[in-house]
Motif scaffolding. Structure first.
Motif, PDB file in Angstrom:
ATOM      1  N   UNK A  25      65.702  61.768  74.258  1.00  0.00           N
ATOM      2  CA  UNK A  25      64.345  61.740  73.730  1.00  0.00           C
ATOM      3  C   UNK A  25      64.258  62.173  72.279  1.00  0.00           C
ATOM      4  N   UNK A  26      65.415  62.574  71.693  1.00  0.00           N
ATOM      5  CA  UNK A  26      65.476  63.051  70.312  1.00  0.00           C
ATOM      6  C   UNK A  26      64.533  64.246  70.105  1.00  0.00           C
ATOM      7  N   UNK A  27      64.613  65.196  71.029  1.00  0.00           N
ATOM      8  CA  UNK A  27      63.834  66.421  70.956  1.00  0.00           C
ATOM      9  C   UNK A  27      64.766  67.602  70.727  1.00  0.00           C
ATOM     10  N   UNK A 136      69.520  71.853  65.994  1.00  0.00           N
ATOM     11  CA  UNK A 136      68.503  71.329  65.076  1.00  0.00           C
ATOM     12  C   UNK A 136      69.155  70.539  63.946  1.00  0.00           C
ATOM     13  N   UNK A 137      70.218  71.086  63.362  1.00  0.00           N
ATOM     14  CA  UNK A 137      70.897  70.408  62.264  1.00  0.00           C
ATOM     15  C   UNK A 137      71.532  69.116  62.739  1.00  0.00           C
ATOM     16  N   UNK A 138      72.043  69.128  63.971  1.00  0.00           N
ATOM     17  CA  UNK A 138      72.680  67.930  64.513  1.00  0.00           C
ATOM     18  C   UNK A 138      71.688  66.782  64.628  1.00  0.00           C
ATOM     19  N   UNK A 139      70.428  67.103  64.925  1.00  0.00           N
ATOM     20  CA  UNK A 139      69.418  66.067  65.125  1.00  0.00           C
ATOM     21  C   UNK A 139      68.648  65.731  63.846  1.00  0.00           C
ATOM     22  N   UNK A 140      68.587  66.694  62.900  1.00  0.00           N
ATOM     23  CA  UNK A 140      67.761  66.490  61.710  1.00  0.00           C
ATOM     24  C   UNK A 140      68.476  65.719  60.608  1.00  0.00           C
ATOM     25  N   UNK A 141      69.826  65.714  60.598  1.00  0.00           N
ATOM     26  CA  UNK A 141      70.612  64.991  59.589  1.00  0.00           C
ATOM     27  C   UNK A 141      70.249  65.421  58.167  1.00  0.00           C
ATOM     28  N   UNK A 381      61.625  73.670  65.253  1.00  0.00           N
ATOM     29  CA  UNK A 381      62.354  72.557  65.864  1.00  0.00           C
ATOM     30  C   UNK A 381      61.711  71.204  65.591  1.00  0.00           C
ATOM     31  N   UNK A 382      60.375  71.164  65.623  1.00  0.00           N
ATOM     32  CA  UNK A 382      59.685  69.890  65.414  1.00  0.00           C
ATOM     33  C   UNK A 382      59.365  69.608  63.941  1.00  0.00           C
ATOM     34  N   UNK A 383      59.434  70.637  63.098  1.00  0.00           N
ATOM     35  CA  UNK A 383      59.062  70.427  61.697  1.00  0.00           C
ATOM     36  C   UNK A 383      60.253  70.266  60.761  1.00  0.00           C
ATOM     37  N   UNK A 384      61.467  70.605  61.224  1.00  0.00           N
ATOM     38  CA  UNK A 384      62.635  70.574  60.325  1.00  0.00           C
ATOM     39  C   UNK A 384      62.869  69.183  59.748  1.00  0.00           C
ATOM     40  N   UNK A 385      62.971  68.180  60.597  1.00  0.00           N
ATOM     41  CA  UNK A 385      63.258  66.824  60.113  1.00  0.00           C
ATOM     42  C   UNK A 385      62.143  66.274  59.222  1.00  0.00           C
ATOM     43  N   UNK A 386      60.858  66.366  59.620  1.00  0.00           N
ATOM     44  CA  UNK A 386      59.802  65.861  58.738  1.00  0.00           C
ATOM     45  C   UNK A 386      59.728  66.597  57.408  1.00  0.00           C
TER      46      UNK A 386
END
Length: 599
Positions: A25-27, A136-141, A381-386
């Motif tokens: 789910x990319x969460x 988090x880093x693994x998913x945020x790139x 967790x939800x704000x790192x990538x954006x």
């Protein structure tokens, strides 16, 4: 006994299930682990770790945290921190104490905790858990620099925050008559000497034993794991939780040695760490009671808000003045500071002990820490990538393709991939092979892709697929085998082997990557086709011009390589389970055609 075995099995299954679901789910995985723990513990009452496991519960959690920190240290190489060392050093040495002091004051005046409890809580919340940051880093790139800052701070801060808590706790014991000041002044230097010197010494011993062949290959991981646990436990005899610093130093020291089997050891440790992080976090969350949750009031919310929006940003911006970090990196680091397992584990340990010596609100520290953990996990967790995307600190959005092996065919392939918007790089040790690609404005890496230097000069986060395209079958297999665990076995491809006349000359099926073409085409065959004038051609399918119609217009010898979905996902034909559909862009390698519908 059978019930305990079932509970352990269910914790493992729930932990890995949450990790898998988060991947699908990319969460942030830690959010789902948190939900699983709350459902298993206070939600249903099925799991009560302290009662179920008894006296071994706390020691098991401590040993698991030690292994997690060691694995984190094992990922830190000094070459990686060259550009960010000043920033990380200031965050740890200046930002850490600032966070401690300001958090303690906020906990006392806003959360209404006693100074005794607030001082220990302030030290504990210095940590920025690697168990949360890594997923988090693994998913945020993130791009290399901000990712390095957050990773190094998380690993180094965990044992330091725990030591701060130990110092605060030992000082409290002195004030309550439990210890003498002379005893603390003696134990702290001894513990630091054991932690730093012992961690480095244990790493050197492991290095000496391994490179001289004194340990059998199949015993290396068990020996290493035993030494880590022993070093942690022995250091704790001098000062409680000082062993966390020992295992961190040991991991960093080993990461910067030249041990041939370090890659295999690191992968095994990463697997163990995923299991431990999943299980331990569920157990710690399940240990909460409804009373702990109900004790959280509006003062706690204000305290958490002060920590996130005032204390952390002020500490980071103050500590990084003149450090060379950009304002975007400082802003991202000032916001992203999730707390995790170490904070919860240490707060539980000290909270119970404070209650035992007569500090009435000692156990409130546990519920407040969980409130911080929950808030930071969800918000960060939800704000790192954006946020990273907004600040321009994210690596390439579209994962690219790394081609190992330069040639005329590889250069033409890379050029066509770039027209599709797919980032591409060609790596080779032969300058003549990469010079043509360089002249064609294709990024190149001149050097050995298997070397340690390549891991620091190539940002592998921007690539999701690797293609080994050298003229040496054994080398291609070696590259795919080595990078298979990093990219995923289904994302490493190679030019097929030359036809072998017997099984004696064939490579084992467990080696190498997936075949790039179907039917298989060798390196020399591709080069011959390139000389004959074959080209890479891209066609966009439609409802009126589907894949069957497309193939009917192609030469019988056409090689379908891949197609790109409208979402940007790249599907390789040799491993695809279906065929392209409307709006997909199909890339083939075929003789030049004068006209192609949709070309």
């Amino acid at each position: 006994m059978h019930d305990i075995a079932l509970k352990i099995a269910l914790v493992c299954a729930a932990g890995i299930g949450a990790q898998w679901l988060a991947w699908r789910l990319r969460l942030p995985a830690i959010v789902l682990l948190l939900i699983a723990g709350l459902l298993a513990g206070p939600g249903s009452g099925y799991l009560n770790p302290a009662a179920d496991f008894g006296e071994i519960y706390r020691p098991l959690i401590s040993l698991a945290v030690a292994i997690i920190l060691f694995e984190g240290g094992l990922t830190l190489n000094f070459k990686e921190i060259r550009e960010t060392s000043t920033t990380v050093r200031r965050i740890v040495l200046i930002g850490g104490p600032l966070v401690w002091v300001m958090t303690a004051a906020s906990a006392h005046y806003i959360a209404q905790l006693s100074w005794t409890t607030a001082s220990v809580l302030g030290a504990i919340l210095v940590v920025t858990g690697p168990t949360v940051i890594m997923p988090m880093l693994r998913q945020a790139h993130l791009s290399a620099r901000p990712a390095s800052i957050l990773r190094w701070e998380a690993i180094v801060n965990d044992p330091i925050g725990a030591l701060f808590a130990v110092l605060a706790f030992e000082t409290i014991l002195i004030l309550h008559g439990g210890h003498h000041a002379e005893e603390l002044l003696l134990r702290v230097p001894i513990a630091l000497l054991m932690a730093i010197g012992g961690g480095w010494g244990a790493a050197r011993l492991i290095h000496w034993l391994f490179i001289r062949g004194q340990v059998a290959e199949y015993l290396k991981v068990p020996v290493l794991l035993s030494v880590v646990l022993l070093a942690y436990a022995v250091t704790n005899l001098a000062l409680e939780e000082a062993g966390l610093l020992t295992v961190t130093v040991m991991g960093i020291a080993l990461a910067n040695t030249r041990i041939a089997s370090l890659g295999e050891i690191r992968r095994f440790k990463e697997t163990i760490t995923i299991l431990l992080v999943s299980g331990v976090f569920i157990l710690l969350t399940a240990s909460l009671t409804l009373g702990d949750i109900q004790s959280l009031d509006w003062r706690t919310i204000l305290f958490v808000a002060s920590l996130l929006f005032i204390i952390r940003p002020v500490a980071i911006f103050t500590a990084t003045i003149g450090s060379g970090a950009t304002w975007q990196e400082r802003l991202l680091t000032g916001w992203i500071a999730p707390r995790g397992i170490v904070a919860v584990a240490v707060s539980g340990l000290f909270g119970a002990t404070l209650l035992d010596i007569g500090v009435a609100d000692g156990m409130r520290m546990v519920s407040v820490t969980f409130a911080v953990v929950i808030a930071t996990i969800i918000l960060h967790g939800f704000s790192l990538a954006p946020l990273a995307q907004l600040l321009g600190l994210k690596s390439a959005q579209k994962p690219g393709i790394l081609i190992v092996g330069g040639s005329r065919w590889a250069t033409s392939f890379a050029q066509k991939l770039q027209t599709l918007g797919i980032p591409t790089m060609i790596a080779d040790t032969n300058w003549n092979r990469v010079s043509e690609a360089r002249l064609a404005n294709i990024p190149v890496h001149f050097g050995e892709v298997l070397s340690e230097e390549a891991h620091h000069s190539i940002d592998f986060n921007q690539f999701s697929t690797m293609i080994a395209a050298r003229d040496n079958d054994a080398y291609n297999a070696l590259v795919c085998t080595d990078f298979g665990p990093e990219f995923g076995r289904s994302h490493v491809f190679q030019i097929i082997q030359e036809d072998v006349k017997s099984h004696r000359h064939a490579l084992n099926f467990t080696l190498g990557g997936r075949p790039l073409t179907k039917p298989g085409t060798s390196y020399w065959q591709l080069q011959a086709l390139e000389i004959k004038g074959w080209t890479f051609q891209v066609t966009t399918l439609s409802d009126d011009f589907d894949f069957d119609a497309y193939m009917a217009h192609r030469d019988d010898k056409t090689i379908i390589l891949l197609w790109v979905k409208p979402s940007g996902k790249v599907v390789f034909a040799s491993t695809a389970s279906g065929t392209p559909s409307a709006q997909d862009r199909v890339m083939c390698y075929a003789p030049e055609q004068r006209s192609t519908n949709g070309k």
